[in-house]
Design an enzyme around this catalytic site. Structure first.
Site, PDB file in Angstrom:
ATOM      1  N   ASP A 188      34.040  88.630 -37.820  1.00  0.00           N
ATOM      2  CA  ASP A 188      33.645  87.681 -38.589  1.00  0.00           C
ATOM      3  C   ASP A 188      33.990  86.039 -38.344  1.00  0.00           C
ATOM      4  OD1 ASP A 188      36.211  86.954 -39.456  1.00  0.00           O
ATOM      5  OD2 ASP A 188      36.275  87.941 -41.613  1.00  0.00           O
ATOM      6  N   ILE A 189      33.397  85.210 -39.047  1.00  0.00           N
ATOM      7  CA  ILE A 189      33.327  83.931 -38.519  1.00  0.00           C
ATOM      8  C   ILE A 189      34.649  82.983 -39.076  1.00  0.00           C
ATOM      9  CG2 ILE A 189      32.300  81.613 -38.673  1.00  0.00           C
ATOM     10  CD1 ILE A 189      29.723  83.103 -38.389  1.00  0.00           C
ATOM     11  N   GLU A 232      29.975  86.645 -43.920  1.00  0.00           N
ATOM     12  CA  GLU A 232      30.028  86.301 -42.562  1.00  0.00           C
ATOM     13  C   GLU A 232      30.700  87.369 -41.728  1.00  0.00           C
ATOM     14  OE1 GLU A 232      34.192  84.781 -44.688  1.00  0.00           O
ATOM     15  OE2 GLU A 232      31.768  85.271 -45.179  1.00  0.00           O
TER      16      GLU A 232
END
Length: 312
Positions: A188-189, A232
């Protein structure tokens, strides 16, 4: 002059005064695109509904066997049910001695007898119905786009959650059947909420889209699958990939994202990602176990400071 409608009245739709011009350039582009598309089988009844299978090899086997070129997991389909043969004169089909037979336009074909397929023919195997489309047909594009609408995330153009989980289950089972390695990467970001808060949600959408585009076009193979698992968070499926090679791929993705300049509205947005990697082994009983293991590895990466790759 027509009188305006009174309050509460519904006005009649007005007839356009001119006929709109068709977008000829778009049509030409689609026709050119269609020319390069191979002969295709489209599932029009059964699962995976709407999926296109491109006939690009000389011999292609359809069956329930996970090692089949076209794998359809329906119990009424034999492990090796039907073969499609790309001959100089076109595409031919024959039954491989299946229990329930192969039908073309509802006529059963004889075992080990090749039959030519014509454009638009319907091939039935078990309860699955496939439509055959010759090469270069614009209809091939149409079916492909319909399948994309059902399986792709609108923003990132990666697989949506349902689709990526379906593919995960299929690839896990195929890995067992073929005794080949299979690795899952969850990522994920980092600090994505801060990106939205500091730069705006449009900037956040831009980051999601660009990160996925970069990974899809530059950093993974055509047989790998990338899907949006939620918000995300993303899942990357790496078939036929041992753990160490998958770790190298994950590290290359992490490093590339960190070094890339993401700019939106003339502002540079710092972007890093955290990744968790897990590979199928003798202790992995299901694709759910693999998913849980990769998710824990992702949690380790975030817990250890983010912008890193961790393995479980």
């Amino acid at each position: 002059m027509a009188k305006p409608p009174k309050t509460g009245e519904i006005s009649e739709p007005q007839e356009p005064t001119k006929t709109a011009l068709a977008d000829g350039d778009t049509l030409k582009i689609r026709l050119e695109e269609a020319k390069s598309i191979a002969p295709t089988l489209v599932v029009i009844s059964g699962k995976p509904l709407g999926k296109s299978f491109y006939l690009t090899k000389e011999r292609i086997v359809l069956g329930r066997d996970l090692a089949a070129d076209i794998n359809i997991g329906e119990t009424a389909i034999s492990r090796k049910h039907t073969e499609f043969y790309l001959s100089p004169s076109g595409v031919q089909v024959r039954d491989l001695g299946s229990t329930n037979g192969t039908f073309v336009n509802d006529v059963k074909i004889e075992k080990d007898t090749y039959q030519n397929l014509n454009d638009g023919d319907l091939v039935r195997c078990g309860g699955t119905l496939l439509k055959f489309l010759k090469e270069g047909k614009i209809e091939n594009i149409h079916y492909g786009k319909m399948y994309d609408l059902a399986t792709l995330d609108d923003l990132t153009q990666t697989f949506n959650k349902k689709a990526i989980l379906d593919i995960l289950g299929e690839e896990f089972a195929r890995s067992i059947a073929r005794s080949t390695p299979f690795t899952l990467v969850m990522f994920d970001i980092d600090h994505f909420k801060q990106t939205n808060d500091n730069f705006g949600h449009l900037a956040g959408d831009y980051v999601l889209k660009e990160v996925c585009h970069l990974i899809k076009t530059k950093l993974i193979r055509g047989k790998d699958s990338l899907g949006r698992y939620g918000g995300e968070e993303f899942a990357l499926l790496l078939p036929d990939t041992p753990l160490q090679i998958a770790v190298d791929i994950a590290e290359r993705i992490r490093s590339t994202i960190e070094k890339t300049s993401f700019r939106f509205d003339n502002r540079t947005i710092p972007v890093t990602i955290s990744l968790g990697v897990s590979s199928r082994d003798s202790t992995t009983k299901s694709h759910g176990d693999l998913l849980a293991s990769a998710d824990k590895a992702l949690y380790d990466a975030k817990n250890q400071g983010r912008n890193r790759v961790c393995v479980r």
